[in-house]
Design a protein around this motif. Structure first.
Motif, PDB file in Angstrom:
ATOM      1  N   GLN A   8       0.822  -1.198   0.000  1.00  0.00           N
ATOM      2  CA  GLN A   8       0.000   0.000   0.000  1.00  0.00           C
ATOM      3  C   GLN A   8       0.866   1.262   0.000  1.00  0.00           C
ATOM      4  O   GLN A   8       1.852   1.350   0.721  1.00  0.00           O
ATOM      5  CB  GLN A   8      -0.910   0.004   1.237  1.00  0.00           C
ATOM      6  CG  GLN A   8      -1.828   1.213   1.330  1.00  0.00           C
ATOM      7  CD  GLN A   8      -2.809   1.273   0.177  1.00  0.00           C
ATOM      8  OE1 GLN A   8      -3.511   0.309  -0.081  1.00  0.00           O
ATOM      9  NE2 GLN A   8      -2.860   2.393  -0.513  1.00  0.00           N
ATOM     10  N   ASN A   9       0.470   2.230  -0.816  1.00  0.00           N
ATOM     11  CA  ASN A   9       1.181   3.497  -0.861  1.00  0.00           C
ATOM     12  C   ASN A   9       1.077   4.217   0.479  1.00  0.00           C
ATOM     13  O   ASN A   9       0.064   4.144   1.172  1.00  0.00           O
ATOM     14  CB  ASN A   9       0.579   4.390  -1.946  1.00  0.00           C
ATOM     15  CG  ASN A   9       0.867   3.878  -3.334  1.00  0.00           C
ATOM     16  OD1 ASN A   9       1.920   4.139  -3.889  1.00  0.00           O
ATOM     17  ND2 ASN A   9      -0.066   3.134  -3.887  1.00  0.00           N
ATOM     18  N   ILE A  10       2.124   4.946   0.833  1.00  0.00           N
ATOM     19  CA  ILE A  10       2.086   5.763   2.034  1.00  0.00           C
ATOM     20  C   ILE A  10       1.117   6.930   1.840  1.00  0.00           C
ATOM     21  O   ILE A  10       0.335   7.256   2.721  1.00  0.00           O
ATOM     22  CB  ILE A  10       3.490   6.279   2.385  1.00  0.00           C
ATOM     23  CG1 ILE A  10       4.401   5.102   2.741  1.00  0.00           C
ATOM     24  CG2 ILE A  10       3.440   7.283   3.523  1.00  0.00           C
ATOM     25  CD1 ILE A  10       5.853   5.479   2.933  1.00  0.00           C
ATOM     26  N   ALA A  30      -2.611   9.577 -13.303  1.00  0.00           N
ATOM     27  CA  ALA A  30      -1.877   9.610 -14.569  1.00  0.00           C
ATOM     28  C   ALA A  30      -1.234  10.990 -14.698  1.00  0.00           C
ATOM     29  O   ALA A  30      -1.811  11.911 -15.281  1.00  0.00           O
ATOM     30  CB  ALA A  30      -2.817   9.332 -15.739  1.00  0.00           C
ATOM     31  N   PRO A  31      -0.023  11.170 -14.145  1.00  0.00           N
ATOM     32  CA  PRO A  31       0.592  12.492 -14.035  1.00  0.00           C
ATOM     33  C   PRO A  31       1.277  12.952 -15.323  1.00  0.00           C
ATOM     34  O   PRO A  31       2.504  12.982 -15.426  1.00  0.00           O
ATOM     35  CB  PRO A  31       1.610  12.299 -12.912  1.00  0.00           C
ATOM     36  CG  PRO A  31       2.013  10.861 -13.032  1.00  0.00           C
ATOM     37  CD  PRO A  31       0.776  10.124 -13.479  1.00  0.00           C
ATOM     38  N   TYR A  32       0.459  13.331 -16.294  1.00  0.00           N
ATOM     39  CA  TYR A  32       0.994  13.721 -17.603  1.00  0.00           C
ATOM     40  C   TYR A  32       0.373  15.033 -18.056  1.00  0.00           C
ATOM     41  O   TYR A  32      -0.850  15.218 -17.981  1.00  0.00           O
ATOM     42  CB  TYR A  32       0.697  12.632 -18.636  1.00  0.00           C
ATOM     43  CG  TYR A  32       1.234  12.934 -20.012  1.00  0.00           C
ATOM     44  CD1 TYR A  32       2.598  12.874 -20.282  1.00  0.00           C
ATOM     45  CD2 TYR A  32       0.367  13.279 -21.056  1.00  0.00           C
ATOM     46  CE1 TYR A  32       3.095  13.151 -21.543  1.00  0.00           C
ATOM     47  CE2 TYR A  32       0.864  13.555 -22.324  1.00  0.00           C
ATOM     48  CZ  TYR A  32       2.230  13.492 -22.563  1.00  0.00           C
ATOM     49  OH  TYR A  32       2.732  13.769 -23.809  1.00  0.00           O
ATOM     50  N   ASP A  33       1.219  15.978 -18.515  1.00  0.00           N
ATOM     51  CA  ASP A  33       0.724  17.211 -19.119  1.00  0.00           C
ATOM     52  C   ASP A  33       1.591  17.628 -20.308  1.00  0.00           C
ATOM     53  O   ASP A  33       1.779  18.797 -20.588  1.00  0.00           O
ATOM     54  CB  ASP A  33       0.618  18.337 -18.084  1.00  0.00           C
ATOM     55  CG  ASP A  33       1.936  18.661 -17.393  1.00  0.00           C
ATOM     56  OD1 ASP A  33       2.980  18.104 -17.795  1.00  0.00           O
ATOM     57  OD2 ASP A  33       1.924  19.461 -16.442  1.00  0.00           O
ATOM     58  N   GLY A  47      -1.016  14.181  -6.875  1.00  0.00           N
ATOM     59  CA  GLY A  47      -0.313  14.293  -5.600  1.00  0.00           C
ATOM     60  C   GLY A  47      -0.922  15.352  -4.703  1.00  0.00           C
ATOM     61  O   GLY A  47      -1.062  15.154  -3.491  1.00  0.00           O
ATOM     62  N   ALA A  48      -1.294  16.492  -5.293  1.00  0.00           N
ATOM     63  CA  ALA A  48      -1.902  17.562  -4.511  1.00  0.00           C
ATOM     64  C   ALA A  48      -3.238  17.126  -3.932  1.00  0.00           C
ATOM     65  O   ALA A  48      -3.578  17.446  -2.779  1.00  0.00           O
ATOM     66  CB  ALA A  48      -2.083  18.806  -5.383  1.00  0.00           C
ATOM     67  N   ASP A  74      -6.151   2.863  -3.540  1.00  0.00           N
ATOM     68  CA  ASP A  74      -5.451   3.950  -4.216  1.00  0.00           C
ATOM     69  C   ASP A  74      -4.089   3.447  -4.656  1.00  0.00           C
ATOM     70  O   ASP A  74      -3.191   3.232  -3.842  1.00  0.00           O
ATOM     71  CB  ASP A  74      -5.318   5.159  -3.280  1.00  0.00           C
ATOM     72  CG  ASP A  74      -4.738   6.385  -3.978  1.00  0.00           C
ATOM     73  OD1 ASP A  74      -4.219   6.243  -5.103  1.00  0.00           O
ATOM     74  OD2 ASP A  74      -4.795   7.479  -3.395  1.00  0.00           O
ATOM     75  N   GLY A  75      -3.932   3.272  -5.961  1.00  0.00           N
ATOM     76  CA  GLY A  75      -2.682   2.766  -6.510  1.00  0.00           C
ATOM     77  C   GLY A  75      -1.610   3.819  -6.697  1.00  0.00           C
ATOM     78  O   GLY A  75      -0.543   3.520  -7.218  1.00  0.00           O
ATOM     79  N   GLY A  76      -1.911   5.062  -6.291  1.00  0.00           N
ATOM     80  CA  GLY A  76      -0.935   6.127  -6.430  1.00  0.00           C
ATOM     81  C   GLY A  76      -0.761   6.561  -7.875  1.00  0.00           C
ATOM     82  O   GLY A  76      -1.588   6.278  -8.748  1.00  0.00           O
ATOM     83  N   GLU A  77       0.320   7.279  -8.140  1.00  0.00           N
ATOM     84  CA  GLU A  77       0.607   7.771  -9.477  1.00  0.00           C
ATOM     85  C   GLU A  77       1.347   6.697 -10.272  1.00  0.00           C
ATOM     86  O   GLU A  77       2.400   6.216  -9.840  1.00  0.00           O
ATOM     87  CB  GLU A  77       1.479   9.027  -9.391  1.00  0.00           C
ATOM     88  CG  GLU A  77       0.873  10.157  -8.580  1.00  0.00           C
ATOM     89  CD  GLU A  77      -0.293  10.811  -9.292  1.00  0.00           C
ATOM     90  OE1 GLU A  77      -0.085  11.746 -10.076  1.00  0.00           O
ATOM     91  OE2 GLU A  77      -1.441  10.368  -9.051  1.00  0.00           O
ATOM     92  N   ILE A  78       0.796   6.301 -11.407  1.00  0.00           N
ATOM     93  CA  ILE A  78       1.513   5.336 -12.226  1.00  0.00           C
ATOM     94  C   ILE A  78       2.712   6.024 -12.879  1.00  0.00           C
ATOM     95  O   ILE A  78       2.715   7.238 -13.092  1.00  0.00           O
ATOM     96  CB  ILE A  78       0.593   4.673 -13.279  1.00  0.00           C
ATOM     97  CG1 ILE A  78       0.000   5.702 -14.237  1.00  0.00           C
ATOM     98  CG2 ILE A  78      -0.503   3.895 -12.595  1.00  0.00           C
ATOM     99  CD1 ILE A  78      -0.835   5.085 -15.345  1.00  0.00           C
TER     100      ILE A  78
END
Length: 289
Positions: A8-10, A30-33, A47-48, A74-78
């Protein structure tokens, strides 16, 4: 053992601490821009949202439900590559495909709106009669933008290539070029400026599998300034919550929230609003608790 099971993610969204195998909903970022054409920063959205969520209660007085009673992992940011969108979309596709193969519901946090395409590519394979409901300020129906067909400005045009005519329903639209509106006229349902007509569309789609995509710039800029391409004249926060509740009466097979760009609201109000939108979205989805 599922391929997706891991420690599990922190850092998780509040109330989303179930393990993967037990969860009915899989939240992931999906942290993409990389194709953002105006103000970058949406890669920092997920993240925010997680950090700010701990200023929020798990209980919703709107719905009288609690995230602690819902099984969400919550799988966090891939991990996504920088730059060109092709490998990014493939990674999102693979992650989403695994989630739906495991008979779980994917909920994705952008990132810019192009990330929707990766998820839709996976989901339409399982549900060939998929329809899409889009809350957005922009049509996103350009065939290309600055010479690129994979762009946040083209995402719904690429999705249309997967679904065909009459299966994309857009609400809150208040921006697009002349050619987009002309092209959309006989192919896409477009409700300009507001969510009027949503009740009728929900009744029409009762038996269809639905992908629900929310570009947060559908909100008025006075409520939500932290986005890459802000457009004045949007809907209110309460109108958005009401719309989410109505859409989630349908058979939602995947959904996303995109285009929070935290650097453009130093007060944090836009991120706080997004946290509440996400809480209400998760609690509105019709899944077994």
């Amino acid at each position: 053992m599922s391929k997706m099971k891991k420690t599990q993610n922190i850092e998780t969204f509040i109330g989303c601490g179930s393990n993967y195998d037990d969860a009915c909903i899989i939240l992931f970022g999906a942290p993409y821009d990389g194709t953002t054409s105006n103000r970058p920063g949406a890669r920092f959205g997920g993240g925010a949202i997680r950090r700010e969520s701990f200023g929020l209660e798990t209980y919703s007085p709107y719905l009288e439900r609690d995230l602690n009673d819902l099984k969400v992992y919550d799988g966090g940011e891939i991990e996504l590559s920088y730059g060109a969108p092709v490998p990014v979309l493939k990674t999102i596709y693979n992650y989403t495909k695994q989630v739906i193969t495991d008979e779980k519901l994917p909920v994705m946090l952008g990132g810019e709106h192009l990330v929707t395409l990766g998820a839709v590519r996976a989901i339409v394979e399982k549900y060939p009669d998929l329809v899409i409901i889009q809350f957005d300020a922009h049509l996103d129906l350009r065939d290309e933008y600055l010479g690129q067909k994979l762009s946040h400005a083209c995402v719904m045009r690429r999705c249309h290539e997967l679904t065909g005519d009459g299966r994309i329903f857009q609400f809150g639209i208040r921006s697009g070029d002349r050619e987009e509106f002309a092209w959309a006229k006989d192919r896409v349902y477009t409700q300009k400026f507001n969510l009027d007509g949503l009740d009728e569309i929900v009744r029409k789609l009762k038996k269809k599998p639905v992908y629900f995509t929310i570009d947060l710039d559908v909100l008025d800029t006075s409520v939500f300034p932290a986005t890459g391409t802000p457009e004045a004249g949007g809907i209110s926060f309460n109108e958005l919550l009401s719309g989410i509740s109505k859409v989630c009466e349908l058979n939602i097979v995947g959904c996303d929230l995109t285009e929070l760009s935290p650097p453009y609201d130093h007060s944090g109000a836009s991120t706080a609003a997004t946290c509440k939108v996400l809480r209400e979205l998760l609690l509105s989805l019709k899944v077994e608790s």
